[in-house]
Design a protein around this motif. Sequence first.
Motif, PDB file in Angstrom:
ATOM      1  N   HIS A 199      29.083  13.316 -31.458  1.00 43.92           N
ATOM      2  CA  HIS A 199      30.102  12.680 -32.162  1.00 43.92           C
ATOM      3  C   HIS A 199      29.467  11.571 -32.469  1.00 43.92           C
ATOM      4  O   HIS A 199      30.577  11.003 -33.698  1.00 43.92           O
ATOM      5  CB  HIS A 199      31.102  13.030 -30.742  1.00 43.92           C
TER       6      HIS A 199
ATOM      7  N   LEU B 263      30.517  10.038 -36.766  1.00 39.46           N
ATOM      8  CA  LEU B 263      31.322   8.681 -36.977  1.00 39.46           C
ATOM      9  C   LEU B 263      30.288   7.759 -37.240  1.00 39.46           C
ATOM     10  O   LEU B 263      30.526   7.696 -38.265  1.00 39.46           O
ATOM     11  CB  LEU B 263      32.026   8.369 -35.205  1.00 39.46           C
TER      12      LEU B 263
ATOM     13  N   ALA C 110      33.062   0.691 -35.422  1.00 40.31           N
ATOM     14  CA  ALA C 110      33.322   2.077 -35.272  1.00 40.31           C
ATOM     15  C   ALA C 110      33.152   2.387 -33.640  1.00 40.31           C
ATOM     16  O   ALA C 110      34.265   3.319 -33.556  1.00 40.31           O
ATOM     17  CB  ALA C 110      32.877   2.779 -36.556  1.00 40.31           C
TER      18      ALA C 110
ATOM     19  N   TYR D   7      35.423   3.938 -31.260  1.00 35.15           N
ATOM     20  CA  TYR D   7      36.461   5.159 -30.898  1.00 35.15           C
ATOM     21  C   TYR D   7      35.859   5.714 -28.947  1.00 35.15           C
ATOM     22  O   TYR D   7      36.598   6.453 -28.628  1.00 35.15           O
ATOM     23  CB  TYR D   7      34.581   6.486 -31.680  1.00 35.15           C
TER      24      TYR D   7
ATOM     25  N   ILE E  68      37.241  14.045 -38.332  1.00 35.55           N
ATOM     26  CA  ILE E  68      37.632  12.789 -38.747  1.00 35.55           C
ATOM     27  C   ILE E  68      39.079  12.173 -39.197  1.00 35.55           C
ATOM     28  O   ILE E  68      39.361  11.104 -39.092  1.00 35.55           O
ATOM     29  CB  ILE E  68      36.575  12.520 -40.702  1.00 35.55           C
TER      30      ILE E  68
ATOM     31  N   LEU F 169      41.113  11.326 -36.247  1.00 32.97           N
ATOM     32  CA  LEU F 169      40.887   9.588 -36.330  1.00 32.97           C
ATOM     33  C   LEU F 169      41.795   9.174 -36.430  1.00 32.97           C
ATOM     34  O   LEU F 169      41.955   7.932 -36.331  1.00 32.97           O
ATOM     35  CB  LEU F 169      39.653   9.640 -35.954  1.00 32.97           C
TER      36      LEU F 169
END
Length: 383
Positions: free
Chosen positions: A182, A186, A211, A215, A344, A347
């Motif tokens: 994951h 990202l 980022a 997350y 993606i 999010l």
Amino acid sequence: RVRVVGTIVDAPVIRTDADHVQHIRYTAEVRRIMRGNDGYAPSGKIHIHTRRTEDNAPTHVEIGDEITAEGTVRRPHGYQNPGRIDTVFLLRCDGITARIFANDGGIEITSNENPSYAQSFRRWAEHVHTHYIERMTQVMPRADAAAIFAMLFGGYDGIRPELLEAFTVTGIVHILSVSGSHISLLAAVIAWLALFFRLPRILSAAAVIMAIIVYVILAGMVPPAVRSGIMGGVAFLGLILGRERDAQYLLILTGLMMLLVSPLLLFHISFQLSFLATAGLLFLAPLLMEKMERLPRLIAGSFSITMGAQLATLPILAWHFNQISLSSLLSNLVVVPIVDLIIILGLGGGIAAFLVPVLGKIVFALDSLLLGTTFEMTRMLAA
């Protein structure tokens, strides 16, 4: 039979069965145990289980609230059949060595109006976490929302059994667990955007790290997400700054430091998958990228990252689940890129729902359609 007093350290896990009965599990840091007239002050965490009807749903519970439960304390137990994870050992790695079953009237929760800074931060993170599932359920079936939520932040709650079985048979069930894959996905997207806009390396590195931090917060700051975030951040920081060799050394050093703090992590499947997925990114992906030099760079980069992480984690998946999927390679090449797009968009949809609610609904609706496509493709491969 005892009375336990503790502090709630995680958001409650609530599962509703077919009879509309809620099965609730609290995780608490134990401060005191009373048995008769005797009192003890142990250390460690405990799972507190109870059941309630939906009409008698519990009041809002926050991290840091005090919980008192009366019931029978038992040791955790699991099913040691082949293909089953050793849940008892995983709980022990997380510091949980007991559980208690309490009747509905045997639990009292007292709100903590003065939480610590850490508890306040985790409460805020949990509110953001909840925002996603609430916005998704407004535009898609609850089962779809549960599946996309699991792809984003891990877990199996509310997922349709047939979807879970298809993912398991095709060897891509790991996408339902927060791991290094994951974080790698990202970070790769942010790094590609930074390259597209021709940002300086320092700004690119800062964007990737920011980022990853966001997350981890969105994932509720659960230990697997924190561990994956640390390892992924270290790896991508080295890659973006052009220090691939240093990134490899930093990953090994970070893993050793985590094991010094908590040696039992060595046997934890979450740590193993996160470490090996990141190692696959650093050690295997560059080699695979060279073999795919005839393909467009974007496609070759996507395939090399996906296959590097998959090949590195394959031995661990085989060890824990006692099976290797013959369709795993095809599933990772065909299905996982669509799942990456779902993650993606998911999010981004949650962020869009904060700013422009209508846009968030459109993105989540598109995500639901992509999930339906993924399910049909996975079911065909599983057959």
